[in-house]
Motif scaffolding. Structure first.
Motif, PDB file in Angstrom:
ATOM      1  N   GLN B 620     -22.058   2.297  22.534  1.00  0.00           N
ATOM      2  CA  GLN B 620     -22.080   3.752  22.707  1.00  0.00           C
ATOM      3  C   GLN B 620     -20.910   4.134  23.619  1.00  0.00           C
ATOM      4  N   GLY B 622     -18.748   6.657  23.420  1.00  0.00           N
ATOM      5  CA  GLY B 622     -18.427   8.051  23.653  1.00  0.00           C
ATOM      6  C   GLY B 622     -17.236   8.517  22.840  1.00  0.00           C
ATOM      7  N   PHE B 623     -16.512   7.592  22.186  1.00  0.00           N
ATOM      8  CA  PHE B 623     -15.366   7.990  21.369  1.00  0.00           C
ATOM      9  C   PHE B 623     -15.809   8.316  19.951  1.00  0.00           C
ATOM     10  N   ALA B 624     -15.428   9.508  19.497  1.00  0.00           N
ATOM     11  CA  ALA B 624     -15.823   9.900  18.148  1.00  0.00           C
ATOM     12  C   ALA B 624     -15.257   8.928  17.125  1.00  0.00           C
ATOM     13  N   TYR B 627     -17.437   5.956  16.780  1.00  0.00           N
ATOM     14  CA  TYR B 627     -18.675   6.323  16.093  1.00  0.00           C
ATOM     15  C   TYR B 627     -18.429   6.399  14.590  1.00  0.00           C
ATOM     16  N   ALA B 628     -17.308   7.018  14.235  1.00  0.00           N
ATOM     17  CA  ALA B 628     -16.996   7.149  12.811  1.00  0.00           C
ATOM     18  C   ALA B 628     -16.839   5.782  12.166  1.00  0.00           C
ATOM     19  N   THR B 630     -18.347   3.051  13.160  1.00  0.00           N
ATOM     20  CA  THR B 630     -19.704   2.508  13.003  1.00  0.00           C
ATOM     21  C   THR B 630     -20.338   3.053  11.732  1.00  0.00           C
ATOM     22  N   MET B 631     -20.154   4.375  11.551  1.00  0.00           N
ATOM     23  CA  MET B 631     -20.746   4.989  10.365  1.00  0.00           C
ATOM     24  C   MET B 631     -20.173   4.361   9.103  1.00  0.00           C
ATOM     25  N   LEU B 632     -18.891   4.121   9.137  1.00  0.00           N
ATOM     26  CA  LEU B 632     -18.257   3.544   7.961  1.00  0.00           C
ATOM     27  C   LEU B 632     -18.847   2.167   7.666  1.00  0.00           C
ATOM     28  N   GLY B 634     -21.707   1.174   8.609  1.00  0.00           N
ATOM     29  CA  GLY B 634     -23.086   1.417   8.171  1.00  0.00           C
ATOM     30  C   GLY B 634     -23.123   1.746   6.694  1.00  0.00           C
ATOM     31  N   ALA B 635     -22.234   2.641   6.293  1.00  0.00           N
ATOM     32  CA  ALA B 635     -22.198   3.020   4.887  1.00  0.00           C
ATOM     33  C   ALA B 635     -21.914   1.797   4.025  1.00  0.00           C
TER      34      ALA B 635
END
Lengths: 553, 648
Positions: B620, B622-624, B627-628, B630-632, B634-635
Motif C-alpha cells: 500500500q 500510496g502511489f496511484a 495501484y494501477a 496491481t490492478m493490471l 489482478g486483471a
C-alpha cells in the motif's frame, strides 16, 4: 426474455416506433433525478443563507418519496421471475432491483443526516474547494462561512446512478449508470474541510483508478458483444445457453475474456483484492460522511450489479467463472484481514474491514443459488446500517487541536469511560462486524456461509471463518482499548452528537440489534420462495435451474 | 423397574392456542422487566423499587394461576402445550427456536416459584428495611424469579441451561449480597465454584444428547430415548445427576449449601430451601424417559438421595447455628425427593408433591428463623435463644406449625408427602427397595429429633439471651407471609395427596399413580406406624436433651459422631484434599504448560500474522501508478483463471 434483443440482432435497423415507457415504474429514479436538477437550480437562485436548509429538505424529502414509491412497486412484482422490463429491456424492475434500490435509498437518507450535520456553522466539507489549500483565499472563505451546498445535488446524482446500476438490463445502461454514480463521488471525495491536500489526492487517485477499471469494464462489454451479438443480459444468457450466437466460430475465448474483464470492473467497485488499493486511501481522505455513503450505498449498488450480471447474463456459465470468484474471494478475505491487523487509523481500519466483508459476500456470489442471493441481500442491508453508524461515531471523536477527526486508534483509549454511550454503540457495531450472535452481522455471515456450504464451497467457508476470527481479533482489540485502557495523554475531545448524527447512530444501533434478534421477517421474505422443483438449490447449474431465476431477464 | 406406565406417560404435545398460553412468556417477562428497571433505573427507583418488584412477582403469579385454569380446560392428555415464543433464525435446514413448555409439571413449579416467591418478596420489605441497598436486593430477587421460570418453562435443554446458569448467577449475587462480610464473599465464591462442577456435568450431558439425537428439545428426545444404547443413556443419566447434585446440594457436591446461609434469610428461604435447590429434582423428573432407559443411573440416583438424606439429617442434628441446622434439613429433605425421583414413575409424583409441600414449610421455617434473628440482633446461635415463645407468639405459632409439618405429624402437609415417598420406596420392591425404605424411615426419625432440637432450643427451655437482646415480634409485612406459609404447611399436603389430586394432574407427564388412593392403608400400614413411632421417639429424645435439661452456652465436646456432623461430615476437608490440593498442582502445571507451549504457539501465530501484515502493508504505497499496476496484475490473474479453467 424480451424478443427485442433478438430483433436487434437480426436487423440492426433503426426502430421507428417510439418505445413504450412505464413512467410509473421509473418514478423512484425520476424523483431522485428531478430533485438533483432542482438542487442545481436552487444553487443558482436561492439566497446564500437559505440554501443549506432548502437543499437538505429537498434531498431528504426526495429520497423519502423515492423510497415510498419503490416500496409501492413491490406489489407489482411478486412471485419468482416476476418483473417488468422497461424501455427495450434497458431497465429491469424486479424483486432484487427493488430491494437494492430501497436499501440504497434508506442508507442514503441516513448518510444524508451525517452529510448535513453542522457544528458551529462548520460542516464536514471545504468552505470553497476551488481555493488553494492553506492560502489566504481559503481562510477568507472559511471566515465568511462559505458552504458547498452543491454537495446535495451531487449526492442525489450519485444515488440516481446507484439506483440505475442495480436495475440496468443491459451492459451499456449499466456502464452509464456506473459513470453517473462514480463521477459525483470522485468530486465529493475531494471536499474534506480538514486535511484538504490529502482529500484531493484521494479524489484524484479514485478518479484515475476508477477510469482504469471502467476501461476494463467497457472492453469486457465489447468482448461479450462479440460473442453474443447483444449487450442485453437476457440475450447474453440465451447465447451462452445456445453455445454462441453464431456470429463467430469458436467464440468461447471471447466470452471468457469478456467475463473476466467485466468482473474486473465490478470487483473494483466492490473493492475486492487485488482491486482494493483505492479503498483505504479514499476512505481515509474523503470527508467522513461521504465515506459512510460510499461504504454503505456504493457497496450495495456494486454488489447489486455484480449479482445481476453474474446470475443473469453469465448465469449459464457458472462453471466458467466460479473458480475465478473462488480465487478472488479467498484473496480478499485473507489479504485484507491480514493487513487490517496492523492498521492504526480508524478509517483505514474500517476500509479494510469493508474489503474483508466484500470477501464474505463474494462467498454468496460463488454459491450461485437463491439462498446465496438472499444471504448477500441480507448481508448488504445489515452491513450498510452498521457501517454508517460506525462512521457516524468517527465523526464525533475530534482532535483537541484543529478540530479534525482523531483517527489514531491509540487516542481512542479509555473512550468507554469518558463517553460510555458512544463507546457502547461503537462496540456494538464492532461486534456486529465480527459476527457475534444477536447482532445482524452474525445472521448475515450465517446466511452467506450456509449458502456457500450448500453449494459445495465448504473450503471457501473455512477460509471465511478463519478470516473472521482474525478480524474479530482487531475489532475486539478496539473494544478492549476503549473500555479497559486508561485514557491517553492526547485524549480526543468527544463532541456531543447533534440531532442528525445522533439519529444516524440510533438508526444504526436499532437496525443492528433488530436484524440480529428478529431476522426472520426480513430473511424469509427476501427472495420469493422458489417453486418446488427449484428448491434443490444444491446443484443450481443443473436441470435448467439457473441462479438468476429471481431476476427478470 | 421397567416402566410399565411409559405408554400412559407420553402425552401428545400440542401447539399452544388461546391468548393465555400464547402469552406464556409474560410469566418470565414480568420479573425480568422488574429486574431491568431496578438495575438500570439506579437510585431514582429507591423509594418505590421494592413495591415494583412485588407487583411484578404478583403479576407473574396471577398469570400463572390463569394459565393453570386454561390448562385445566383441556382434556388431561392434551395438557402439554408448546408455546413458540420466537424463532431466532431459520436458514436452510437449521433453525433455532425459543419455545416454552406449559404442562402440568412446569405449571406446578411456576405456581410454587411465583407464589412462594411473592410471599418472600413481601417479607423482604420488612426484613431489608434498614439496608441501604434494598433496591439491588429486590432487583436480584426478581432476576432470580425470572431465571428460575426460564429453567422450568424451557422446552429444551439449551434454554433450561440458560435458566440454570441464570439462577446460579442470581444465587451467587444474593449469597454474596453483604460483600463487606468476608465470610459472605467466600461463601458466594464457594457456591459458584461447586456449582460449576455440576454445570459442566449438565453441559456435557446436553452435548452428548445433541450429538446422539441431533436435538435438545424434550419432545423428540424423550421419544427417541428408549431406543438409544444403554451406555449412552447411562452416561447421560449420570452426567445429569452430577448437574442435579451441584444445584441441589446432594453428595458429593453438598458443601456449598451450609455456607450459602451467609446470604440474607429471605434468600435462604426462597433460593436455598424452596425453589432453586429443588431444580435438581426437577431435572431428574423432567428427564424421566432418559433415566428410565438407564437403570444403572437410576440406581445411582437413589443411592445419592438416600446417602444425602441421612448425611443432611446428621448435620442438622449437630449444628448450633439455626440457619445451618435448617440447611442440613434442606439437604436431607431434597435427598428424599431425589431418592423418590430415582425410583422412576412410581416415585415422580411423590417427589414433586414433597417438593411442593417442602417449599411451603421450609420457607416458613426459614422466615421464622429470620424473624427470630430480626428480633435478636441477628444472633444465629441457638444456644443464645430459649423461651422465645412468649416474646414472639406469631413467629412461634407459624414456626411451630412448620415444625409439626416437617416431622410428619399425621394429616399435616409433610406427613402426606413423606408417607408417599416411604411407600414408594418400599413398593419399588427387591432388596434395594427394602434398604431405601428403611433409610427413609430412619431419616424420618432423625428429622423429628433435629427439628425438635431446633424448636426446643429456640422457643422452650430457659432464656439464654445475650445481655443486650430485646426480642420483639416482627412487623406485619413479615408475619403475614409467615402465616400464609403456615396455612400451606398445614393444609396443602392433604389438598395435593388426598385422592392423588396432584398425581392425577401430573399423570400425563410422569405416569399415572400405580394404585388407587387408600387412606386407611396409608395410616395403618406397618411402615406408617413405624415412621410414627420413630418420630415420637425422636421428639421425646430431643425433649429430654434440650427442653428438660439445661442447654449449655458452649457446645459440649461430644462424641466422634457429633464432632463429625458438626464439621459437616468433613465435606470441606474431603473437598480440600481431593480437589483443591490436586487442583492447585494441576493449575500450576497447566499454567506452566500454557505459558511455555500454548502461549508460544499463540504468540507465534500472532507474530506470523503481524509479520505478514507488515509485509502486505508495504504494497500500500500510496502511489496511484503502483495501484494501477496491481490492478493490471489482478486483471491478468482473473483472465488467466477464467481461461485456464476452461482450457486446461
Amino acid at each position: 426474455m424480451s424478443p427485442l434483443s433478438l430483433s436487434v440482432l437480426a436487423a440492426p435497423a433503426v426502430i421507428t416506433e417510439p418505445p413504450e415507457i412505464d413512467y410509473g415504474l421509473l418514478s423512484p429514479m425520476l424523483v431522485v433525478f428531478a430533485v438533483g436538477v432542482i438542487g442545481v437550480a436552487v444553487e443558482a437562485f436561492a439566497p446564500k443563507d437559505k440554501r443549506r436548509i432548502v437543499q437538505l429538505w429537498l434531498a431528504g424529502l426526495g429520497l423519502l418519496a423515492a423510497f415510498v414509491l419503490t416500496v409501492l412497486q413491490v406489489g407489482a412484482v411478486t412471485g419468482p421471475e416476476a418483473g417488468v422490463a422497461i424501455a427495450f429491456g434497458t431497465v429491469m424492475v424486479d424483486g432484487p432491483a427493488l430491494f437494492f434500490q430501497g436499501t440504497i435509498l434508506v442508507l442514503a437518507l441516513v448518510s444524508l443526516l451525517l452529510i448535513a450535520e453542522h457544528r458551529d456553522g462548520e460542516s464536514a466539507f471545504a468552505a470553497q474547494a476551488a481555493t488553494v489549500p492553506g492560502s489566504g483565499e481559503e481562510a477568507e472563505h472559511r471566515l465568511a462561512g462559505s458552504q458547498h451546498t452543491e454537495v446535495y445535488p451531487l449526492v442525489m446524482f450519485a444515488v440516481l446512478g446507484m439506483q440505475l446500476f442495480v436495475s440496468a438490463g443491459d451492459f451499456l445502461t449499466m456502464f452509464i449508470a456506473l459513470e453517473v454514480m462514480s463521477l459525483p463521488l470522485y468530486l465529493l471525495c475531494g471536499l474534506a474541510r480538514t486535511r484538504r491536500l490529502f482529500s484531493q489526492e484521494a479524489a484524484l487517485k479514485y478518479f484515475l483508478l476508477g477510469a482504469f477499471s471502467s476501461a476494463f469494464f467497457l472492453f469486457g462489454i465489447a468482448m461479450v458483444y462479440g460473442y453474443a451479438g447483444s449487450v442485453q443480459f437476457g440475450a447474453v444468457h440465451e447465447a451462452i445457453g445456445a453455445g454462441g450466437a453464431g456470429t463467430i466460430e469458436n467464440g468461447e475465448p471471447l466470452l471468457l475474456i469478456g467475463i473476466a474483464l467485466i468482473a474486473v470492473g465490478l470487483l473494483f467497485k466492490v473493492g475486492a483484492v487485488p482491486f482494493h488499493n483505492w479503498k483505504p486511501d479514499v476512505y481515509q481522505g474523503a470527508p467522513t460522511p461521504i465515506t459512510a455513503l460510499m461504504a454503505s450505498c456504493t457497496l450495495v449498488a456494486a454488489f447489486g450489479a455484480l449479482l445481476r450480471v453474474f446470475y443473469v447474463a453469465f448465469g449459464g456459465a457458472v462453471w466458467e467463472w466460479r473458480p475465478m470468484m473462488w480465487v478472488v474471494a479467498i484473496l480478499t478475505m485473507v489479504v485484507a484481514a491480514a493487513i487490517a491487523v496492523t492498521q492504526r487509523d480508524v478509517k483505514r481500519l474500517l476500509a479494510y474491514s469493508s474489503v474483508v466483508h466484500a470477501g464474505f459476500i463474494l462467498t454468496a456470489v460463488v454459491a450461485a443459488s437463491p439462498e446465496g442471493l438472499a444471504g448477500a441481500m441480507f448481508y448488504l442491508a445489515a452491513y450498510g446500517f452498521t457501517t454508517i453508524g460506525a462512521f457516524a461515531v468517527v465523526t464525533l471523536v475530534r482532535a483537541r487541536e484543529g478540530g479534525g477527526e482523531a483517527g489514531e486508534l491509540a487516542q481512542w483509549a479509555g473512550l468507554g469511560r469518558t463517553s460510555p454511550f458512544l463507546a457502547c454503540s461503537l462496540a456494538l457495531f464492532l461486534l456486529a462486524f465480527a459476527g457475534i450472535p444477536l447482532t445482524s452481522g452474525f445472521i448475515g455471515k450465517f446466511a452467506v456461509f450456509e449458502a456457500a456450504v450448500a453449494a459445495g464451497a465448504t473450503p471457501l467457508v473455512i477460509v471465511g471463518v478463519l478470516s473472521s476470527a482474525v478480524t474479530a481479533f482487531f475489532y475486539v482489540r478496539i473494544i478492549v482499548l476503549m473500555f479497559f485502557a486508561d485514557p491517553a495523554e492526547s485524549a480526543p475531545k468527544v463532541l456531543k452528537p447533534g440531532a442528525l448524527t445522533g439519529t444516524a447512530i440510533i438508526v444504526g444501533v436499532a437496525a443492528t440489534l433488530i436484524l440480529g434478534v428478529f431476522p426472520g421477517p426480513v430473511l424469509d421474505n427476501l427472495v420469493p420462495q422458489p417453486v418446488p422443483e427449484a428448491v434443490n438449490g444444491t446443484q443450481p447449474a443443473e436441470a435448467g435451474m439457473v441462479p438468476g431465476d429471481m431476476f427478470v431477464r | 423397574m421397567t416402566s410399565y406406565l411409559a405408554a400412559e406417560a407420553t402425552a401428545v404435545t400440542a401447539a399452544a392456542d388461546g391468548a393465555v398460553h400464547t402469552y406464556a412468556w409474560l410469566l418470565i417477562a414480568f420479573p425480568l422487566l422488574g429486574a431491568a428497571i431496578l438495575l438500570l433505573g439506579g437510585r431514582r427507583t429507591n423509594t418505590w423499587g421494592h413495591w415494583l418488584a412485588i407487583a411484578m412477582s404478583l403479576a407473574s403469579f396471577a398469570w400463572a394461576v390463569t394459565s393453570l385454569f386454561a390448562l385445566l380446560s383441556y382434556a388431561p392428555a392434551d395438557r402439554s402445550r408448546v408455546v413458540e415464543v420466537y424463532r431466532w433464525i431459520e436458514v436452510g435446514g437449521f433453525s433455532a427456536d425459543v419455545s416454552l413448555l406449559l404442562d402440568p409439571l412446569s405449571i406446578t413449579f411456576v405456581l410454587l416459584i411465583t407464589g412462594v416467591g411473592s410471599l418472600i418478596h413481601i417479607y423482604s420489605v420488612g426484613y431489608m428495611a434498614h439496608d441501604d441497598s434494598r433496591r439491588r436486593f429486590f432487583a436480584y430477587l426478581n432476576l432470580f424469579v425470572a431465571a428460575m421460570l426460564v429453567l422450568v418453562l424451557a422446552d429444551n435443554y439449551a434454554l433450561l441451561f440458560l435458566g440454570w446458569e441464570g439462577v446460579g448467577l442470581a444465587s451467587y449475587l444474593l449469597i454474596g449480597f453483604w460483600q463487606y462480610k468476608p465470610s459472605a464473599a467466600v461463601a458466594a465464591k464457594k457456591a459458584f465454584l461447586i456449582n460449576r462442577v455440576g454445570d459442566i456435568g449438565l453441559l456435557i450431558a446436553i452435548m452428548v444428547l445433541f450429538t446422539t439425537f441431533g436435538t435438545v428439545a424434550f419432545g423428540p428426545l424423550f421419544e427417541a430415548a428408549p431406543g438409544a444404547g444403554q451406555g449412552v443413556m447411562t452416561a447421560v443419566g449420570l452426567l445429569l445427576l452430577l448437574g442435579a447434585c451441584g444445584k441441589s446440594a446432594q453428595l458429593p457436591l453438598q458443601a456449598w449449601l451450609l455456607d450459602a446461609m451467609e446470604g440474607p434469610t429471605p434468600v435462604s428461604a426462597l433460593i436455598h430451601a424452596a425453589t432453586m435447590v429443588t431444580a435438581g429434582v426437577y431435572l431428574i423428573v423432567r428427564s424421566g424417559p432418559i433415566f428410565e432407559a438407564a437403570p444403572t443411573a437410576q440406581l445411582v440416583v437413589t443411592i445419592v438421595g438416600a446417602a444425602t438424606l441421612l448425611a443432611g439429617a446428621a448435620i442438622g442434628c449437630a449444628k448450633d447455628d439455626i440457619k445451618k441446622a435448617l440447611a442440613g434439613s434442606t439437604m436431607s429433605q431434597i435427598g428424599y425427593m431425589v431418592l423418590a425421583a430415582g425410583l422412576g414413575p412410581i416415585g415422580y409424583a411423590a417427589a414433586i408433591a414433597h417438593l411442593v409441600t417442602h417449599g411451603f414449610f421450609k420457607a416458613g421455617l426459614f422466615l421464622g428463623a429470620g424473624s427470630v434473628m430480626h428480633g435478636m440482633n441477628d444472633e444465629v446461635d441457638m444456644r443464645r435463644y430459649g423461651a422465645l415463645r412468649s416474646a414472639m407468639p406469631i413467629t412461634f405459632a407459624t414456626f411451630g406449625l412448620g415444625y409439626l409439618a416437617i416431622i410428619g405429624v399425621p394429616f399435616l402437609s409433610g406427613w402426606w408427602t413423606k408417607e408417599g415417598i416411604i411407600q414408594a420406596a418400599f413398593d419399588s420392591g427387591g432388596v434395594t427397595g427394602q434398604i431405601l425404605g428403611w433409610a427413609t424411615l430412619l431419616g424420618a426419625g432423625l428429622t423429628a429429633f433435629y427439628m425438635s432440637r431446633i424448636m426446643f432450643m429456640t422457643f422452650f427451655g430457659k432464656k439464654r439471651w445475650a445481655e443486650d437482646a430485646h426480642p420483639h415480634e416482627s412487623p406485619m409485612s413479615m408475619t403475614v407471609p409467615m402465616i400464609v406459609l403456615a396455612v400451606g404447611s398445614v393444609a396443602l399436603g392433604a389438598l395435593l395427596v388426598f385422592n392423588y389430586t396432584l398425581a392425577q394432574f401430573l399423570a400425563p407427564v410422569v405416569g399415572a399413580p400405580h394404585h388407587e388412593f387408600d387412606l386407611a392403608h396409608m395410616v395403618l400400614s406397618p411402615y406408617s406406624l413405624i415412621a410414627l413411632a420413630l418420630m415420637l421417639a425422636g421428639v421425646a429424645f430431643a425433649w429430654v436433651r434440650y427442653a428438660r435439661a439445661d442447654v449449655p452456652g458452649a457446645a459440649p465436646k461430644g462424641n466422634f459422631v457429633t464432632v463429625a456432623a458438626r464439621n459437616e461430615l468433613y465435606g470441606n476437608a474431603v473437598n480440600e484434599g481431593l480437589f483443591m490440593r490436586p487442583g492447585l498442582v494441576l493449575t500450576k502445571a497447566s499454567t506452566a504448560f500454557d505459558n511455555s507451549v500454548v502461549d508460544g504457539l499463540v504468540n507465534g501465530v500472532a507474530r506470523w500474522v503481524k509479520g505478514s501484515s507488515e509485509g502486505l502493508r508495504l504494497t500500500q504505497t500510496g502511489f496511484a501508478r503502483s495501484y494501477a499496476l496491481t490492478m493490471l496484475f489482478g486483471a491478468a490473474i482473473v483472465v488467466a483463471t477464467t481461461l485456464g479453467v476452461s482450457f486446461a
